[in-house]
Design a protein around this motif. Sequence first.
Motif, PDB file in Angstrom:
ATOM      1  N   LYS A   1      -7.877  -7.148  -0.014  1.00  0.00           N
ATOM      2  CA  LYS A   1      -8.198  -6.160  -1.157  1.00  0.00           C
ATOM      3  C   LYS A   1      -8.492  -6.473  -2.301  1.00  0.00           C
TER       4      LYS A   1
ATOM      5  N   GLY B   1      -6.094  -0.328  -4.479  1.00  0.00           N
ATOM      6  CA  GLY B   1      -5.299   0.543  -3.161  1.00  0.00           C
ATOM      7  C   GLY B   1      -4.029  -0.304  -2.738  1.00  0.00           C
ATOM      8  N   ALA B   2      -3.569  -1.217  -3.674  1.00  0.00           N
ATOM      9  CA  ALA B   2      -2.351  -1.838  -3.479  1.00  0.00           C
ATOM     10  C   ALA B   2      -1.522  -2.308  -4.813  1.00  0.00           C
TER      11      ALA B   2
ATOM     12  N   GLY C   1      -3.994  -6.358   2.308  1.00  0.00           N
ATOM     13  CA  GLY C   1      -3.859  -6.069   1.211  1.00  0.00           C
ATOM     14  C   GLY C   1      -4.235  -7.176   0.177  1.00  0.00           C
TER      15      GLY C   1
ATOM     16  N   GLU D   1       0.741  -1.130   0.039  1.00  0.00           N
ATOM     17  CA  GLU D   1       0.153  -0.181  -0.134  1.00  0.00           C
ATOM     18  C   GLU D   1       1.064   1.319   0.085  1.00  0.00           C
TER      19      GLU D   1
END
Length: 275
Positions: free
Chosen positions: A131, A83-84, A128, A67
């Motif tokens: 996600k 988002g990663a 992560g 991230e």
Amino acid sequence: MKKIFGIIGDPIEHSLSPVMHNAAFEKIGLDAVYLAFRVPVAKVGDAINGAKSLGIAGLNVTIPLKEEALSFVDVEEVAKKIGAINTIDFRSGTQVGYNTDGLGSLRVLEETVGKLKGKKVLILGAGGAAKAISFYLDAEGAEVTLANRTKERATQLVSNLRNANSISLGAELKDCIADSDILINTTSVGMYPNVDAALVTADLMLPELVVFDIVYNPMETKLLREAKKAGVKRIIDGVMMLVYQGTASFRIWTNREPPIKVMEKAVRAALSREW
Ligand code: ATR
């Protein structure tokens, strides 16, 4: 000149990405080497900019930098939504960040289950990896439930998805598993050296459940041993997710077709030596 690729993370000594990618380079005759670099979170920007200055061709990014690394690259659209990132491509003087984790897990699941639309999927964890995986499953039309030790983290993640909800790891878990088609562990529970830990035990699983643990060290985690005990027929270990995220990075960096079998064999051989 020899091309240099690598992985940054912390800890990094147990990563099997070097073994996997070096086997692939050798197989296709690419003059390249893949190395592991231990980089603490505070140095991730220095490491990425330094790699670019040194002419490194590509990097993988792993725990706990996925991230944090976003701020130091141009982020590709899907990775931005997730988002990663786990992959950086430095070709043509740019530094573009991608996420191939979710695609890797999607491919593994589709090979076992087929279409994922309408499937009820319970994901353990909200970090992560969760996600990336939940993003792709949600986009495919699966019904995702996230169960996390820190429930707020799961609730936050769910708010970015179309058709998902969150529960805690407590009493709600039992009924949710009974109602699920697929269970995925994205937490580090069960990972070496804590090999006797699992968030779900045999008494909660039915034989028709598909059980997927993204942890690959050891290959057979406690969760998968519990699944076997429960008579679960479709059990997926973490090796193929590692391989498929790696093959997707390999394609981005080289525009060549990766030798998937060679990469899988290298990983399985290293795992049977080390664990
Ligand atoms: P990654 O990028 O690999 O997903 P991460 O972002 O650090 O790593 O996320 C780790 C996940 O494992 C989190 O969901 C974490 O739960 P919390 O959000 O509550 O921290 C989960 N996890 C780690 N150790 C755990 C444990 N002992 N019991 C339950 N969940 C655990």
